[in-house]
Design a protein around this motif. Structure first.
Motif, PDB file in Angstrom:
ATOM      1  N   ILE A  72      24.497  -4.894 -16.568  1.00  0.00           N
ATOM      2  CA  ILE A  72      23.448  -5.903 -16.699  1.00  0.00           C
ATOM      3  C   ILE A  72      22.611  -5.712 -17.959  1.00  0.00           C
ATOM      4  N   SER A  73      22.987  -4.760 -18.809  1.00  0.00           N
ATOM      5  CA  SER A  73      22.194  -4.479 -20.006  1.00  0.00           C
ATOM      6  C   SER A  73      22.289  -5.626 -21.007  1.00  0.00           C
ATOM      7  N   ARG A  74      21.335  -5.658 -21.923  1.00  0.00           N
ATOM      8  CA  ARG A  74      21.288  -6.711 -22.945  1.00  0.00           C
ATOM      9  C   ARG A  74      22.567  -6.699 -23.776  1.00  0.00           C
ATOM     10  N   GLY A  75      23.106  -7.895 -24.015  1.00  0.00           N
ATOM     11  CA  GLY A  75      24.311  -8.029 -24.813  1.00  0.00           C
ATOM     12  C   GLY A  75      25.598  -7.930 -24.031  1.00  0.00           C
ATOM     13  N   SER A  76      25.523  -7.698 -22.715  1.00  0.00           N
ATOM     14  CA  SER A  76      26.737  -7.576 -21.910  1.00  0.00           C
ATOM     15  C   SER A  76      27.518  -8.887 -21.875  1.00  0.00           C
ATOM     16  N   ASP A  77      28.837  -8.757 -21.756  1.00  0.00           N
ATOM     17  CA  ASP A  77      29.690  -9.924 -21.520  1.00  0.00           C
ATOM     18  C   ASP A  77      29.666 -10.217 -20.026  1.00  0.00           C
ATOM     19  N   VAL A  78      29.292 -11.434 -19.675  1.00  0.00           N
ATOM     20  CA  VAL A  78      29.081 -11.793 -18.270  1.00  0.00           C
ATOM     21  C   VAL A  78      29.808 -13.094 -17.957  1.00  0.00           C
ATOM     22  N   LEU A  79      30.448 -13.143 -16.798  1.00  0.00           N
ATOM     23  CA  LEU A  79      31.042 -14.370 -16.277  1.00  0.00           C
ATOM     24  C   LEU A  79      30.297 -14.758 -15.014  1.00  0.00           C
ATOM     25  N   ILE A  80      29.838 -15.999 -14.966  1.00  0.00           N
ATOM     26  CA  ILE A  80      29.141 -16.520 -13.784  1.00  0.00           C
ATOM     27  C   ILE A  80      29.926 -17.717 -13.265  1.00  0.00           C
ATOM     28  N   LEU A 102      18.837 -17.051 -16.681  1.00  0.00           N
ATOM     29  CA  LEU A 102      19.028 -15.614 -16.562  1.00  0.00           C
ATOM     30  C   LEU A 102      19.776 -15.051 -17.771  1.00  0.00           C
ATOM     31  N   ALA A 103      20.806 -15.763 -18.221  1.00  0.00           N
ATOM     32  CA  ALA A 103      21.570 -15.297 -19.379  1.00  0.00           C
ATOM     33  C   ALA A 103      20.688 -15.218 -20.619  1.00  0.00           C
ATOM     34  N   THR A 104      19.800 -16.194 -20.784  1.00  0.00           N
ATOM     35  CA  THR A 104      18.893 -16.186 -21.929  1.00  0.00           C
ATOM     36  C   THR A 104      17.892 -15.044 -21.815  1.00  0.00           C
ATOM     37  N   GLU A 105      17.331 -14.874 -20.634  1.00  0.00           N
ATOM     38  CA  GLU A 105      16.331 -13.826 -20.421  1.00  0.00           C
ATOM     39  C   GLU A 105      16.915 -12.437 -20.662  1.00  0.00           C
ATOM     40  N   ARG A 106      18.157 -12.222 -20.231  1.00  0.00           N
ATOM     41  CA  ARG A 106      18.765 -10.893 -20.352  1.00  0.00           C
ATOM     42  C   ARG A 106      19.497 -10.697 -21.677  1.00  0.00           C
ATOM     43  N   GLY A 107      19.648 -11.736 -22.459  1.00  0.00           N
ATOM     44  CA  GLY A 107      20.356 -11.609 -23.719  1.00  0.00           C
ATOM     45  C   GLY A 107      21.840 -11.374 -23.538  1.00  0.00           C
ATOM     46  N   TRP A 108      22.428 -11.945 -22.475  1.00  0.00           N
ATOM     47  CA  TRP A 108      23.841 -11.777 -22.199  1.00  0.00           C
ATOM     48  C   TRP A 108      24.698 -12.693 -23.059  1.00  0.00           C
ATOM     49  N   ASP A 109      25.925 -12.286 -23.318  1.00  0.00           N
ATOM     50  CA  ASP A 109      26.945 -13.156 -23.891  1.00  0.00           C
ATOM     51  C   ASP A 109      27.693 -13.711 -22.692  1.00  0.00           C
ATOM     52  N   ILE A 137      38.624 -18.192 -11.375  1.00  0.00           N
ATOM     53  CA  ILE A 137      38.593 -16.792 -11.791  1.00  0.00           C
ATOM     54  C   ILE A 137      39.944 -16.388 -12.370  1.00  0.00           C
ATOM     55  N   GLU A 138      41.018 -16.805 -11.718  1.00  0.00           N
ATOM     56  CA  GLU A 138      42.348 -16.478 -12.226  1.00  0.00           C
ATOM     57  C   GLU A 138      42.585 -17.078 -13.603  1.00  0.00           C
ATOM     58  N   ARG A 139      42.062 -18.276 -13.852  1.00  0.00           N
ATOM     59  CA  ARG A 139      42.242 -18.904 -15.166  1.00  0.00           C
ATOM     60  C   ARG A 139      41.349 -18.282 -16.238  1.00  0.00           C
ATOM     61  N   SER A 140      40.442 -17.417 -15.841  1.00  0.00           N
ATOM     62  CA  SER A 140      39.564 -16.749 -16.802  1.00  0.00           C
ATOM     63  C   SER A 140      40.067 -15.357 -17.150  1.00  0.00           C
ATOM     64  N   ALA A 141      41.320 -15.077 -16.862  1.00  0.00           N
ATOM     65  CA  ALA A 141      41.869 -13.737 -17.037  1.00  0.00           C
ATOM     66  C   ALA A 141      41.768 -13.232 -18.474  1.00  0.00           C
ATOM     67  N   ALA A 142      41.722 -14.128 -19.441  1.00  0.00           N
ATOM     68  CA  ALA A 142      41.653 -13.714 -20.847  1.00  0.00           C
ATOM     69  C   ALA A 142      40.291 -13.118 -21.204  1.00  0.00           C
ATOM     70  N   LEU A 143      39.282 -13.360 -20.379  1.00  0.00           N
ATOM     71  CA  LEU A 143      37.956 -12.808 -20.634  1.00  0.00           C
ATOM     72  C   LEU A 143      37.938 -11.318 -20.295  1.00  0.00           C
ATOM     73  N   ASP A 144      36.927 -10.636 -20.781  1.00  0.00           N
ATOM     74  CA  ASP A 144      36.771  -9.204 -20.482  1.00  0.00           C
ATOM     75  C   ASP A 144      35.314  -8.917 -20.126  1.00  0.00           C
ATOM     76  N   PRO A 145      34.842  -9.463 -19.001  1.00  0.00           N
ATOM     77  CA  PRO A 145      33.430  -9.319 -18.646  1.00  0.00           C
ATOM     78  C   PRO A 145      33.093  -7.932 -18.129  1.00  0.00           C
ATOM     79  N   GLN A 146      31.848  -7.536 -18.367  1.00  0.00           N
ATOM     80  CA  GLN A 146      31.322  -6.306 -17.770  1.00  0.00           C
ATOM     81  C   GLN A 146      30.682  -6.595 -16.417  1.00  0.00           C
ATOM     82  N   LEU A 147      30.262  -7.844 -16.230  1.00  0.00           N
ATOM     83  CA  LEU A 147      29.610  -8.274 -14.995  1.00  0.00           C
ATOM     84  C   LEU A 147      30.165  -9.631 -14.595  1.00  0.00           C
ATOM     85  N   VAL A 148      30.518  -9.778 -13.308  1.00  0.00           N
ATOM     86  CA  VAL A 148      30.968 -11.051 -12.757  1.00  0.00           C
ATOM     87  C   VAL A 148      30.047 -11.401 -11.594  1.00  0.00           C
TER      88      VAL A 148
END
Length: 271
Positions: A72-80, A102-109, A137-148
């Motif tokens: 959840i740290s700033r700059g994390s790659d996140v999928l919602i 939330l994404a703006t507040e936390r500075g997430w990508d 979710i299956e169609r997002s397999a190309a992503l590499d999120p740290q948080l889902v």
């Protein structure tokens, strides 16, 4: 920067992301200021809020606080992934919900994949299983999120509890298998009152599915985030969705819950 994949309605979902920056709306609504004033006038008014804060601690899972803190740290790659609440229906332009705040507040990508009317099982207006949560979710397999984060869904109200629980577990396990290094979190139904009461069965089934998958569950209904006292201020005119203040409030409550997961010792103080 938040990326959207829903495309919004009525044009229907699109498969390519829409990139846009969003302005910060971290402001305190007038109704909140009024509530603060009442709290000064009478301490008893504040007692339910303290109780609610303790009740909103996410359900325990096998995910370590250290992993959550990194995710959840700033700059994390996140999928919602979510429904119309993730899309932002009911907001000032219908496209800015809690996820964008939330994404703006936390500075997430963040990649924000919200499709109105959908859920773990429900396909919404699409009438195609391509748009339920597990398929997206299956169609997002190309992503590499740290948080889902998987949100909702109020739309699974016609599904049996057993079917929904099984689908929730399958969906969350799919995310875990697809991104073994990511932290997966489920957020339950978060409708304003009186709609919230009708989501109790959904919330219980999603909680059971999340527990079976070993995924932390954030339960707005059990935490009494939306009450008879605050729902009128936070509900959109249709009574089913949230307005700008409501989405900003929801983003703050989800953010607090994620912070609780990252620091579980603090949550134990509420016991």
């Amino acid at each position: 920067m938040a990326r959207r994949t829903d495309g919004g309605w009525p044009d229907g979902p699109r498969s390519h992301p829409v990139r846009r920056r969003r302005r910060t709306r971290r402001v305190i609504p007038a109704v909140a200021l009024g509530a603060m004033a009442l709290g000064v006038a009478g301490c008893l008014v504040m007692l339910p809020a303290v109780s609610d804060a303790c009740q909103s601690v996410p359900a325990a899972s096998d995910v370590s606080a250290t992993r959550v803190a990194a995710a959840i740290s700033r700059g994390s790659d996140v999928l919602i992934v979510g429904d119309s609440y993730t899309t932002g229906r009911g907001s000032y332009d219908g496209t800015h919900g809690w996820a964008q705040d939330l994404a703006t507040e936390r500075g997430w990508d963040a990649t924000i994949d919200g499709v109105p009317g959908t859920g773990y099982v429900n396909t919404g207006a699409t009438n195609s299983t391509r748009w339920n949560y597990v398929s997206r979710i299956e169609r997002s397999a190309a992503l590499d999120p740290q948080l889902v984060i998987v949100q909702g869904s109020q739309n699974d109200w016609l599904v049996s509890a057993a079917t929904l629980e099984a689908r929730v577990e399958r969906t969350l396990r799919t995310a875990q298998r697809q991104w073994p290094r990511a932290v997966v979190v489920a957020v339950g139904p978060s409708a304003p009152q009186p709609r919230a009461e009708s989501t109790a069965g959904i919330s219980s089934a999603v909680a059971a599915g999340a527990r079976a998958a070993g995924v932390p569950y954030v339960d707005p209904l059990d935490g009494q985030w939306f009450t008879a006292m605050n729902s009128a201020s936070y509900a959109a005119p249709d009574g089913q969705h949230l307005n700008d203040a409501g989405y900003l409030y929801l983003a703050g409550r989800i953010e607090d819950s994620l912070d609780e997961l990252a620091t579980p010792a603090q949550g134990e103080q509420c016991a």
